[in-house]
Design an enzyme around this catalytic site. Structure first.
Site, short mmCIF file in Angstrom:
data_model
loop_
_atom_site.label_atom_id
_atom_site.label_comp_id
_atom_site.label_asym_id
_atom_site.label_seq_id
_atom_site.Cartn_x
_atom_site.Cartn_y
_atom_site.Cartn_z
N GLU A 1 0.87 7.98 -4.04
CA GLU A 1 1.65 7.62 -2.86
C GLU A 1 2.94 8.43 -2.80
OE1 GLU A 1 1.08 5.36 -0.21
OE2 GLU A 1 -0.97 5.54 -0.95
N HIS B 1 3.35 10.80 0.33
CA HIS B 1 4.29 10.28 1.33
C HIS B 1 5.75 10.27 0.85
CE1 HIS B 1 0.64 8.84 3.27
NE2 HIS B 1 0.31 8.24 2.14
N HIS C 1 0.84 -1.19 0.00
CA HIS C 1 0.00 0.00 0.00
C HIS C 1 0.88 1.25 0.00
CE1 HIS C 1 -3.64 2.35 1.85
NE2 HIS C 1 -3.08 2.97 0.85
#
Ligand SMILES: *[C@@H]1O[C@H](CO)[C@@H](O)[C@H](O)[C@H]1NC(C)=O
Length: 263
Positions: A126, A130, A78
């Site tokens: 992502e 992040h 993930h």
């Protein structure tokens, strides 16, 4: 370093918490001091998060939204998230060509399970949310390096096999206890890992995710204060820690009926 800090500070996707820094930037205060204060790099812990496709599909409300590519039969990535950085920035654009050499492996290990989102869009989201903040650490300071590290971590944590070796396999009938699974995984993922569930439409707790805390240097475990589940940064993602008193299900993967693996 200064260039990075200007990039991070100077571009539009900036929230109110960063307003002060924005002002400093605009009015030309000292760059080095700014760099030390800015929130993007102030994290000390990472969460490496793996998802179980058989459970992930239960987390989507819309029946037809989930897809599990035919070749996917195990835990997938993930993300790798610096802890307590609420949302990173769109300040470092990512292109498919940045990770071209990893594309085959990423497609296998980090697929999008949402029909309306391509795998590349998943990776890019992502990275923006992040990765661009993880990039404060030298070994992760480009999309290529960040995704390489993620793939390496995925190789290191073969959750499916660790569980299988302990007799914990996907099943529609057999529920598992948190303590039982936790004690198996703690040997390999550290004591502070978190098993996450969603509640399916029959009210069952269904395992869909595991969060593995890592320190900045990627060693297992990290002393962040409070548990990962209560971190405000993650309250937006679906799921909750699997409740210790309620047995949960580790559903099989059904490629034809991803959201109804148990009929
Ligand atoms: C990694 O970081 C942790 C926490 O800061 C530290 O305790 C540990 O010694 C470091 N390990 C290595 C191999 O550098």
């Amino acid at each position: 370093m200064l260039l990075l800090s200007l990039l991070l500070l100077g571009l539009p996707d900036i929230t109110t918490t960063q307003e002060g820094h924005m002002k400093d930037y605009k009015y030309g205060y000292q760059g080095s001091e700014l760099y030390d204060k800015k929130p993007f790099c102030s994290w000390t812990c990472l969460l490496f998060t793996l998802q179980w496709p058989g459970g992930f599909c239960q987390s989507l409300n819309e029946e037809t939204l989930c897809t599990i590519p035919e070749s996917i039969d195990t835990w997938t990535i993930h993300g790798l998230w610096p802890l307590r950085v609420l949302s990173c920035c769109n300040c470092w654009p990512m292109f498919l060509s940045d990770v071209q050499e990893l594309q085959v492996e990423l497609t296998e290990r980090w697929p999008s399970l949402v029909k309306t989102k391509s795998s590349f869009h998943f990776w890019r989201d992502e990275w923006h949310r992040h990765g661009a903040c993880a990039a404060c650490v030298e070994g992760m300071n480009s999309p290529l390096r960040y995704f390489q590290i993620c793939l390496r971590l995925r190789g290191q944590f073969d959750v499916y096999r660790l569980l299988e070796d302990a007799g914990i396999t996907p099943s529609c009938e057999r529920p598992y206890k948190v303590a039982e699974v936790h004690s198996v995984l703690a040997l390999f993922l550290g004591d502070k890992h978190e098993i996450q569930c969603v509640t399916d439409d029959q009210g069952r707790e269904v395992w869909f995710q595991v969060k593995i805390p890592l320190s900045r240097n990627l060693t297992l475990g990290c002393d962040h204060h409070g548990d990962a589940g209560s971190d405000p940064g993650w309250s937006l993602s679906p799921g909750h820690p699997c409740p210790p008193q309620v047995p949960f299900y580790y559903y099989p993967i059904d490629h034809q009926h991803p959201q109804q693996p148990c009929g």
